[in-house]
Design a protein around this motif. Sequence first.
Motif, PDB file in Angstrom:
ATOM      1  N   SER A 193       0.820  -1.201   0.000  1.00 48.14           N
ATOM      2  CA  SER A 193       0.000   0.000   0.000  1.00 48.14           C
ATOM      3  C   SER A 193       0.861   1.262   0.000  1.00 48.14           C
ATOM      4  CB  SER A 193      -0.919  -0.026   1.220  1.00 48.14           C
ATOM      5  OG  SER A 193      -1.625   1.157   1.343  1.00 48.14           O
ATOM      6  N   ASP A 194       1.890   1.267   0.824  1.00 41.08           N
ATOM      7  CA  ASP A 194       2.771   2.433   0.913  1.00 41.08           C
ATOM      8  C   ASP A 194       3.584   2.632  -0.360  1.00 41.08           C
ATOM      9  OD1 ASP A 194       1.777   2.698   3.455  1.00 41.08           O
ATOM     10  OD2 ASP A 194       3.571   1.971   4.455  1.00 41.08           O
ATOM     11  N   LEU A 195       4.088   1.547  -0.924  1.00 38.73           N
ATOM     12  CA  LEU A 195       4.844   1.639  -2.167  1.00 38.73           C
ATOM     13  C   LEU A 195       3.953   2.157  -3.295  1.00 38.73           C
ATOM     14  CD1 LEU A 195       7.556   1.167  -3.524  1.00 38.73           C
ATOM     15  CD2 LEU A 195       6.815  -1.181  -3.985  1.00 38.73           C
ATOM     16  N   ASP A 196       2.712   1.662  -3.358  1.00 33.38           N
ATOM     17  CA  ASP A 196       1.757   2.120  -4.356  1.00 33.38           C
ATOM     18  C   ASP A 196       1.481   3.619  -4.199  1.00 33.38           C
ATOM     19  OD1 ASP A 196      -0.266   1.215  -6.478  1.00 33.38           O
ATOM     20  OD2 ASP A 196      -1.508   2.338  -5.057  1.00 33.38           O
ATOM     21  N   PHE A 197       1.382   4.074  -2.960  1.00 29.47           N
ATOM     22  CA  PHE A 197       1.192   5.492  -2.643  1.00 29.47           C
ATOM     23  C   PHE A 197       2.288   6.337  -3.301  1.00 29.47           C
ATOM     24  CE2 PHE A 197       2.453   8.848   0.450  1.00 29.47           C
ATOM     25  CZ  PHE A 197       1.281   9.575   0.549  1.00 29.47           C
ATOM     26  N   TRP A 198       3.548   5.979  -3.071  1.00 28.88           N
ATOM     27  CA  TRP A 198       4.670   6.741  -3.627  1.00 28.88           C
ATOM     28  C   TRP A 198       4.746   6.623  -5.146  1.00 28.88           C
ATOM     29  CZ3 TRP A 198       6.505  10.434  -0.894  1.00 28.88           C
ATOM     30  CH2 TRP A 198       6.561  10.330   0.496  1.00 28.88           C
ATOM     31  N   LEU A 199       4.450   5.455  -5.694  1.00 27.25           N
ATOM     32  CA  LEU A 199       4.490   5.274  -7.148  1.00 27.25           C
ATOM     33  C   LEU A 199       3.477   6.172  -7.849  1.00 27.25           C
ATOM     34  CD1 LEU A 199       4.867   1.403  -7.365  1.00 27.25           C
ATOM     35  CD2 LEU A 199       6.545   3.098  -8.123  1.00 27.25           C
ATOM     36  N   ARG A 200       2.256   6.219  -7.326  1.00 24.92           N
ATOM     37  CA  ARG A 200       1.206   7.021  -7.969  1.00 24.92           C
ATOM     38  C   ARG A 200       1.511   8.513  -7.888  1.00 24.92           C
ATOM     39  NH1 ARG A 200      -2.408   3.508  -9.742  1.00 24.92           N
ATOM     40  NH2 ARG A 200      -2.566   1.563  -8.589  1.00 24.92           N
ATOM     41  N   ILE A 201       1.987   8.960  -6.735  1.00 25.21           N
ATOM     42  CA  ILE A 201       2.320  10.374  -6.581  1.00 25.21           C
ATOM     43  C   ILE A 201       3.442  10.758  -7.545  1.00 25.21           C
ATOM     44  CG2 ILE A 201       3.322  12.086  -5.012  1.00 25.21           C
ATOM     45  CD1 ILE A 201       1.872  10.610  -2.722  1.00 25.21           C
ATOM     46  N   THR A 227       0.564   9.749   6.459  1.00 23.64           N
ATOM     47  CA  THR A 227       1.831   9.210   5.989  1.00 23.64           C
ATOM     48  C   THR A 227       1.754   7.693   5.903  1.00 23.64           C
ATOM     49  OG1 THR A 227       2.668   9.150   8.248  1.00 23.64           O
ATOM     50  CG2 THR A 227       3.181  11.102   6.943  1.00 23.64           C
ATOM     51  N   PRO A 228       2.542   7.104   5.019  1.00 26.99           N
ATOM     52  CA  PRO A 228       2.580   5.651   4.929  1.00 26.99           C
ATOM     53  C   PRO A 228       2.962   5.022   6.266  1.00 26.99           C
ATOM     54  CG  PRO A 228       3.656   6.627   3.042  1.00 26.99           C
ATOM     55  CD  PRO A 228       3.373   7.741   4.013  1.00 26.99           C
ATOM     56  N   LYS A 229       2.528   3.778   6.472  1.00 28.95           N
ATOM     57  CA  LYS A 229       2.720   3.114   7.761  1.00 28.95           C
ATOM     58  C   LYS A 229       4.070   2.432   7.928  1.00 28.95           C
ATOM     59  CE  LYS A 229      -2.155   2.293   8.463  1.00 28.95           C
ATOM     60  NZ  LYS A 229      -3.193   1.320   8.547  1.00 28.95           N
ATOM     61  N   LYS A 230       4.341   1.430   7.101  1.00 31.13           N
ATOM     62  CA  LYS A 230       5.540   0.618   7.317  1.00 31.13           C
ATOM     63  C   LYS A 230       6.461   0.555   6.111  1.00 31.13           C
ATOM     64  CE  LYS A 230       3.196  -2.394  10.573  1.00 31.13           C
ATOM     65  NZ  LYS A 230       2.667  -3.714  10.818  1.00 31.13           N
ATOM     66  N   GLY A 231       5.984   0.986   4.983  1.00 33.27           N
ATOM     67  CA  GLY A 231       6.765   0.883   3.758  1.00 33.27           C
ATOM     68  C   GLY A 231       7.828   1.956   3.686  1.00 33.27           C
ATOM     69  N   PRO A 232       8.296   2.234   2.484  1.00 34.13           N
ATOM     70  CA  PRO A 232       9.337   3.247   2.337  1.00 34.13           C
ATOM     71  C   PRO A 232       8.801   4.612   2.746  1.00 34.13           C
ATOM     72  CG  PRO A 232       8.501   2.547   0.194  1.00 34.13           C
ATOM     73  CD  PRO A 232       7.856   1.670   1.222  1.00 34.13           C
ATOM     74  N   VAL A 233       9.289   5.143   3.842  1.00 37.15           N
ATOM     75  CA  VAL A 233       8.812   6.430   4.340  1.00 37.15           C
ATOM     76  C   VAL A 233       9.012   7.497   3.274  1.00 37.15           C
ATOM     77  CG1 VAL A 233       9.119   8.188   6.110  1.00 37.15           C
ATOM     78  CG2 VAL A 233       9.183   5.779   6.727  1.00 37.15           C
ATOM     79  N   GLU A 234      10.177   7.526   2.674  1.00 41.25           N
ATOM     80  CA  GLU A 234      10.394   8.371   1.507  1.00 41.25           C
ATOM     81  C   GLU A 234      11.461   7.694   0.670  1.00 41.25           C
ATOM     82  OE1 GLU A 234      11.747  12.827   0.203  1.00 41.25           O
ATOM     83  OE2 GLU A 234      10.852  12.544   2.166  1.00 41.25           O
ATOM     84  N   PRO A 235      11.045   7.025  -0.394  1.00 40.90           N
ATOM     85  CA  PRO A 235      12.015   6.302  -1.224  1.00 40.90           C
ATOM     86  C   PRO A 235      13.048   7.238  -1.837  1.00 40.90           C
ATOM     87  CG  PRO A 235       9.736   5.833  -1.890  1.00 40.90           C
ATOM     88  CD  PRO A 235       9.683   6.927  -0.902  1.00 40.90           C
ATOM     89  N   TRP A 236      14.212   6.705  -2.139  1.00 40.57           N
ATOM     90  CA  TRP A 236      15.287   7.506  -2.727  1.00 40.57           C
ATOM     91  C   TRP A 236      14.870   8.105  -4.052  1.00 40.57           C
ATOM     92  CZ3 TRP A 236      17.049   6.242  -7.499  1.00 40.57           C
ATOM     93  CH2 TRP A 236      16.806   4.941  -7.941  1.00 40.57           C
ATOM     94  N   TRP A 237      13.938   7.476  -4.739  1.00 38.26           N
ATOM     95  CA  TRP A 237      13.524   7.945  -6.058  1.00 38.26           C
ATOM     96  C   TRP A 237      12.361   8.939  -6.003  1.00 38.26           C
ATOM     97  CZ3 TRP A 237       8.611   6.210  -5.987  1.00 38.26           C
ATOM     98  CH2 TRP A 237       8.352   5.009  -5.329  1.00 38.26           C
ATOM     99  N   ASN A 238      11.923   9.295  -4.817  1.00 41.80           N
ATOM    100  CA  ASN A 238      10.819  10.241  -4.676  1.00 41.80           C
ATOM    101  C   ASN A 238      11.231  11.633  -5.145  1.00 41.80           C
ATOM    102  OD1 ASN A 238       8.308  11.336  -3.811  1.00 41.80           O
ATOM    103  ND2 ASN A 238       9.316  12.077  -1.974  1.00 41.80           N
ATOM    104  N   HIS A 239      10.380  12.268  -5.967  1.00 40.96           N
ATOM    105  CA  HIS A 239      10.627  13.612  -6.462  1.00 40.96           C
ATOM    106  C   HIS A 239       9.566  14.611  -6.015  1.00 40.96           C
ATOM    107  CE1 HIS A 239      13.950  12.427  -8.978  1.00 40.96           C
ATOM    108  NE2 HIS A 239      13.222  11.421  -9.433  1.00 40.96           N
ATOM    109  N   VAL A 240       8.673  14.176  -5.162  1.00 41.99           N
ATOM    110  CA  VAL A 240       7.563  15.040  -4.751  1.00 41.99           C
ATOM    111  C   VAL A 240       7.810  15.538  -3.340  1.00 41.99           C
ATOM    112  CG1 VAL A 240       5.072  15.216  -4.444  1.00 41.99           C
ATOM    113  CG2 VAL A 240       6.006  13.764  -6.240  1.00 41.99           C
TER     114      VAL A 240
END
Length: 160
Positions: free
Chosen positions: A118-126, A147-160
């Motif tokens: 769920s958390d990964l999907d959150f970051w992918l869509r954004i 904020t996401p629960k247990k997944g990547p809090v802020e992945p290295w590839w996040n641009h948002v």
Amino acid sequence: MKTIVAFGCSHTYGVGLKDCYQPRSGPGPVPSQYAWPNICAHNVNLELKNYSEPGCSNKAIWHKILIKPVNQQDVVMVLWTHPERSCILNDKEQHKRILPGEKMSGPYYKHYYSDFDSDLDFWLRINHIYTVLNNIGTKQIHLSFNTPKKGPVEPWWNHV
């Protein structure tokens, strides 16, 4: 004309505000004039298109952004919702909601749901929406009250 184009769930729609609540049926038929997108548009003297939908998921928000008309002059404002919400897309405008606590959604959350997914999907869509809007030169503001629960809090590839 420059327009604020808003996407989100009930928080963007304004459910519960004095002009957007019907005691027996829930949200009003149109977004509240007191919801945050209306206040923002009024404060900067811009038109507003509010495409929010009470109870929708990030997947539904993502899909709406992809199918609604947005152009370079617009300012897109997105309030992303609870990562654990989901949906099944049926066609261009329709989707079947999958929400925690709803009886019909129980088997999904019991057998298939995971916080990490769920958390990964959150970051992918954004990030996908950020890239799409960035490619057409549209100004954008992304917000999240959850904020996401247990997944990547802020992945290295996040641009948002």
